[in-house]
Design a protein around this motif. Structure first.
Motif, short mmCIF file in Angstrom:
data_model
loop_
_atom_site.label_atom_id
_atom_site.label_comp_id
_atom_site.label_asym_id
_atom_site.label_seq_id
_atom_site.Cartn_x
_atom_site.Cartn_y
_atom_site.Cartn_z
N HIS A 1 0.84 -1.20 0.00
CA HIS A 1 0.00 0.00 0.00
C HIS A 1 0.87 1.24 0.00
O HIS A 1 1.17 1.83 -1.03
CB HIS A 1 -0.92 0.01 1.23
N GLU A 2 1.27 1.61 1.21
CA GLU A 2 1.99 2.86 1.43
C GLU A 2 3.31 2.90 0.66
O GLU A 2 3.72 3.97 0.16
CB GLU A 2 2.25 3.05 2.93
N LYS A 3 4.00 1.78 0.55
CA LYS A 3 5.32 1.76 -0.05
C LYS A 3 5.29 1.62 -1.58
O LYS A 3 6.34 1.59 -2.22
CB LYS A 3 6.15 0.61 0.53
N ALA A 4 4.10 1.52 -2.17
CA ALA A 4 4.02 1.39 -3.63
C ALA A 4 4.51 2.67 -4.30
O ALA A 4 4.18 3.79 -3.89
CB ALA A 4 2.58 1.10 -4.04
N LYS A 5 5.30 2.50 -5.35
CA LYS A 5 5.84 3.61 -6.12
C LYS A 5 5.19 3.63 -7.50
O LYS A 5 5.03 2.58 -8.12
CB LYS A 5 7.36 3.48 -6.26
N THR A 6 4.85 4.81 -7.95
CA THR A 6 4.23 4.94 -9.26
C THR A 6 5.30 4.84 -10.34
O THR A 6 6.28 5.59 -10.35
CB THR A 6 3.48 6.28 -9.39
N THR A 7 5.13 3.89 -11.26
CA THR A 7 6.05 3.68 -12.37
C THR A 7 5.25 3.61 -13.66
O THR A 7 4.02 3.64 -13.65
CB THR A 7 6.84 2.37 -12.19
N ALA A 8 5.96 3.49 -14.76
CA ALA A 8 5.28 3.37 -16.05
C ALA A 8 4.42 2.12 -16.12
O ALA A 8 3.41 2.08 -16.83
CB ALA A 8 6.32 3.36 -17.18
N ALA A 9 4.80 1.10 -15.37
CA ALA A 9 4.05 -0.15 -15.37
C ALA A 9 2.90 -0.15 -14.36
O ALA A 9 2.10 -1.08 -14.34
CB ALA A 9 4.99 -1.31 -15.06
N GLY A 10 2.81 0.88 -13.52
CA GLY A 10 1.79 0.94 -12.49
C GLY A 10 2.42 1.16 -11.13
O GLY A 10 3.63 1.43 -11.01
N ARG A 11 1.64 1.04 -10.08
CA ARG A 11 2.16 1.20 -8.72
C ARG A 11 2.74 -0.13 -8.26
O ARG A 11 2.04 -1.14 -8.16
CB ARG A 11 1.04 1.65 -7.77
N THR A 12 4.04 -0.14 -8.01
CA THR A 12 4.74 -1.37 -7.70
C THR A 12 5.59 -1.22 -6.44
O THR A 12 5.86 -0.11 -5.98
CB THR A 12 5.67 -1.80 -8.86
N GLY A 13 6.01 -2.36 -5.91
CA GLY A 13 6.91 -2.39 -4.77
C GLY A 13 7.39 -3.81 -4.52
O GLY A 13 6.82 -4.77 -5.04
N ASP A 14 8.44 -3.94 -3.73
CA ASP A 14 9.03 -5.24 -3.42
C ASP A 14 8.53 -5.73 -2.07
O ASP A 14 8.62 -5.01 -1.06
CB ASP A 14 10.56 -5.14 -3.39
N ILE A 15 8.02 -6.97 -2.05
CA ILE A 15 7.45 -7.56 -0.84
C ILE A 15 8.21 -8.84 -0.50
O ILE A 15 8.17 -9.81 -1.26
CB ILE A 15 5.96 -7.87 -1.02
N PRO A 16 8.90 -8.88 0.65
CA PRO A 16 9.56 -10.12 1.10
C PRO A 16 8.71 -10.87 2.11
O PRO A 16 7.63 -10.43 2.52
CB PRO A 16 10.83 -9.58 1.75
N ILE A 17 9.22 -12.01 2.53
CA ILE A 17 8.68 -12.81 3.63
C ILE A 17 9.77 -12.90 4.69
O ILE A 17 10.95 -13.04 4.36
CB ILE A 17 8.25 -14.20 3.14
N TRP A 18 9.37 -12.83 5.96
CA TRP A 18 10.35 -12.85 7.04
C TRP A 18 10.10 -14.01 8.01
O TRP A 18 8.96 -14.43 8.22
CB TRP A 18 10.27 -11.58 7.88
N LYS A 19 11.19 -14.44 8.60
CA LYS A 19 11.14 -15.28 9.79
C LYS A 19 11.73 -14.47 10.93
O LYS A 19 12.85 -13.96 10.82
CB LYS A 19 11.92 -16.57 9.60
N PHE B 1 2.23 -5.50 -7.48
CA PHE B 1 1.48 -4.34 -7.93
C PHE B 1 0.30 -4.11 -6.99
O PHE B 1 -0.24 -5.06 -6.40
CB PHE B 1 0.94 -4.56 -9.35
N THR B 2 -0.11 -2.84 -6.90
CA THR B 2 -1.37 -2.48 -6.26
C THR B 2 -2.16 -1.64 -7.24
O THR B 2 -1.62 -0.70 -7.84
CB THR B 2 -1.13 -1.72 -4.95
N VAL B 3 -3.44 -1.99 -7.44
CA VAL B 3 -4.28 -1.33 -8.45
C VAL B 3 -5.50 -0.75 -7.76
O VAL B 3 -6.29 -1.49 -7.16
CB VAL B 3 -4.70 -2.32 -9.54
N LEU B 4 -5.65 0.58 -7.83
CA LEU B 4 -6.81 1.25 -7.24
C LEU B 4 -7.01 0.84 -5.79
O LEU B 4 -8.12 0.57 -5.32
CB LEU B 4 -8.07 0.95 -8.06
#
Length: 630
Positions: A464-482, A500-503
């Motif tokens: 959500h908050e960390k999504a960046k607007t790019t030419a491909a849409g709003r994107t960001g990197d999401i990892p998994i943690w232990k 991606f996050t859309v609308l």
């Protein structure tokens, strides 16, 4: 979760004797037996030590023939993932056939750890402040007179079935029993109809079953079934298994697992949609918790409710707006509550940013068929740091609020929030023990795992908050943690997934993972939404020890629904996973191979639950399905 995102005690009294259902007696017997085993083991160990010391004294040491000894538990493994620290170890580690360390959840809880922050996880490192309340009055300190102490997840309930989101206080799985699978084919056995309710504003409606929307499934003991308002034809049925399903239309449905017919009439609540998952009192007292995820036209504002499952009467409500402890104007209760039976305390994190604990003072008279509660004033806590903002549903900065379902071990509660933090709370003092950054608005629930005598948390986040607007849409990197449950330290962080996050319809991780058992005891399995494209998704199985991918299964359509594992009597695993166009997949747990699928017609964002061979899930298309794995 905001509506836009869904678019696609302190009393001194002891527990009344009526409160202690006979169905907690086996729990007490197990505890007593465990204490006796511990005493016996300590005494035996003392004898052995005395003998060894005597032998060493008599013989003056060893004979010089013994070689060097090595610690078989101090191994480290190479990994492409980012690591920090090491996992706990024990001389009694168990391994599967691949050599990976497995969970001790199948046996008795054997965790020995001290919960305390380290540098980087202290609340002050995040500029966190907390305020404590009794009702609307501020407190300076608190010490619970009837202390809370949760046991292992497998000991959470004596009831047969799934009684809360992901089954127990570890949130370790929404499956009960074993599945006698022959052909591994999915078959629709029955359908039932749910409904719709007009949203509080605008022209839209809440329809069917939403996120997290997991049904509860329980086989009631005969003597409890007899005092409930179950239909006579169903009450007479041997081994009746009841499905209890709160839905987005504000109703709670009661169905026979075998045929999908009503076991009793639905409860029509006074409020709006039930987006989250209910919870049943784990000792067998017939009481149901549900929380509203939003309001609706001509209905009460969002709040949490308790119902009697004897006659379906409403026993208690809490959390209605306004609350003096809340910084946030948004109120919702998607979290599936936990109950601590010994202290008779309900624990519910709210999306208004308030953690509620309520001693219920339950009185249950099975012979008379009566159930009442007389709750103490709630003990509550809030939290804040300067970055948090009350921005409604537009997620552009960290938000207060907890909408995941918390996990609990002993007196510690682990829960994430909409501001991208993982919290560890001490429930007996209501102090914030440690904090860890998990990047973004987090809707997936943490899962607690016992591994090598230590506790760990598996967690990811949505975008959500960390999504960046790019030419491909709003994107960001999401990892998994232990995460180390004792200190909040990151054990490993997986390679990130571009999402991606859309609308404001989230990518990343919305589901809660499968914590593998049996032949997949070395795996944790997540569905990741809107990756590598905005429409697509992945199901990934990660090695619990290293965080490396063991297998991945791309899907054409993304998933918010939480996958569920089923196991054959021999221990072979299958995964049931559902997507946003109505597909239900059956996969091999060890390989991710799709062995069958069916389509249910429309979006499945609710999470299924499994009882033996039967799967139950609802769709946004106002249908509830009973599906058999043949």
């Amino acid at each position: 979760m905001p509506p836009a995102a869904l678019a696609g005690e302190s009393g001194s009294e002891h527990v009344d004797p009526y409160q202690r259902s006979i169905y907690s007696s086996s729990r007490r017997r197990r505890k007593a037996a465990k204490r006796r085993r511990i005493v016996f083991a300590v005494a035996s160990l003392a004898v052995v030590v005395a003998v060894v010391v005597a032998v060493m004294f008599l013989w003056g040491g060893n004979d010089g023939t013994s070689g060097n000894t090595t610690n078989s538990t101090g191994k480290t493994s190479s990994s492409t993932t980012k690591t920090s620290g090491s996992e706990g170890s024990s001389s009694t580690d168990s391994t599967d056939s691949s050599g990976s360390t497995t969970s001790s959840e199948a046996g008795s809880s054997a965790i020995d750890m001290t919960v305390a922050p380290i540098a980087g996880t202290k609340p002050s490192d995040f500029d966190m402040t907390v305020h404590l309340f009794k009702g609307d009055s501020r407190l300076t300190s608190f010490s619970r007179q009837d202390p809370i102490s949760f046991g292992a997840g497998k000991d959470y309930t004596d009831l047969e079935g799934i009684i809360t989101f992901r089954g127990n206080n570890y949130r370790s799985g929404a499956n009960y029993g074993t599945a006698d699978i022959k052909t591994a084919k999915l078959q629709i056995v029955w359908t039932a109809t749910s409904g719709a309710i007009a949203k509080a504003s605008g022209t839209g409606s809440w329809t069917g079953s939403g996120w997290t929307g997991q049904p509860l499934i329980v086989r009631w003991p005969d003597d409890l079934k007899e005092i409930m308002n179950i239909k006579d034809t169903k009450k007479a049925k041997k081994d009746l298994v009841e499905v209890i399903y709160p839905c987005l239309d504000g109703k709670i449905y009661f169905l026979d697992l075998q045929d999908g017919l009503y076991t009793r009439s639905p409860i029509t609540s006074k409020g709006g949609p039930f987006k989250g998952t209910g919870s049943i009192y784990p000792s067998g007292i017939p009481m149901l918790f549900v929380g509203h995820g939003d309001g609706a036209k001509a209905r009460q504002t969002a709040r949490a409710r308790l119902f009697s499952l004897i006659d379906q009467t409403e026993l208690y409500t809490f959390g209605a707006k306004p609350d003096a402890a809340s910084y946030r104007s948004w109120y919702a209760y998607d979290s599936s509550a936990l109950f601590d039976v010994e202290s008779d305390t309900l624990i519910e994190p709210g999306e208004n940013g308030v953690l509620y604990t309520i001693k219920l003072n339950t009185k249950f008279d099975k012979e008379a068929g009566t159930l009442t509660v007389d709750p103490d004033t709630p003990i509550k806590v809030n939290y804040a740091n300067p970055a948090y903002k009350d921005t409604g549903t537009n997620v552009t900065s960290p938000l207060w609020g907890m909408e995941d379902s918390a996990v609990a071990w002993k007196n510690y509660l682990y829960v994430t929030d909409n501001g991208g933090k993982l919290f560890c709370w001490d429930l007996n003092t209501m102090k914030l023990v440690w904090v860890q950054n998990v990047l973004d608005d987090t809707n997936t629930s943490p899962v607690f795992a016992e591994e090598n005598g230590h506790g760990y948390i598996y967690i990811s986040t949505s975008l959500h908050e960390k999504a960046k607007t790019t030419a491909a849409g709003r994107t960001g990197d999401i990892p998994i943690w232990k995460i180390d449950a004792a200190t909040g330290k990151v054990v490993w962080e997986s390679e990130p997934y571009k999402c991606f996050t859309v609308l404001d319809v989230s990518g990343g991780v919305q589901d809660t993972p499968v914590l593998g058992q049996k032949d997949i005891a070395n795996l944790v399995i997540y569905a990741i939404a809107r990756t590598p494209s905005a429409a697509g998704g992945l199901i990934v199985a990660l090695d619990r020890k290293t965080g490396e991918e063991v297998w991945r299964r791309p899907t054409n359509h993304y998933m918010w629904s939480s996958p569920v594992a089923v196991y054959t009597p021999s221990g072979k695993s299958y995964i049931v996973a559902c997507d946003t166009v109505g597909n239900m997949f059956l996969l091999e747990g060890k390989t991710g191979k799709i062995v069958d699928y069916i389509n249910l017609g429309t979006n499945i964002e609710a999470s299924p639950a499994a009882f033996d061979n039967m799967i139950v899930v609802g769709t946004r298309g106002q249908k509830i399905y009973g599906i058999k794995i043949n």
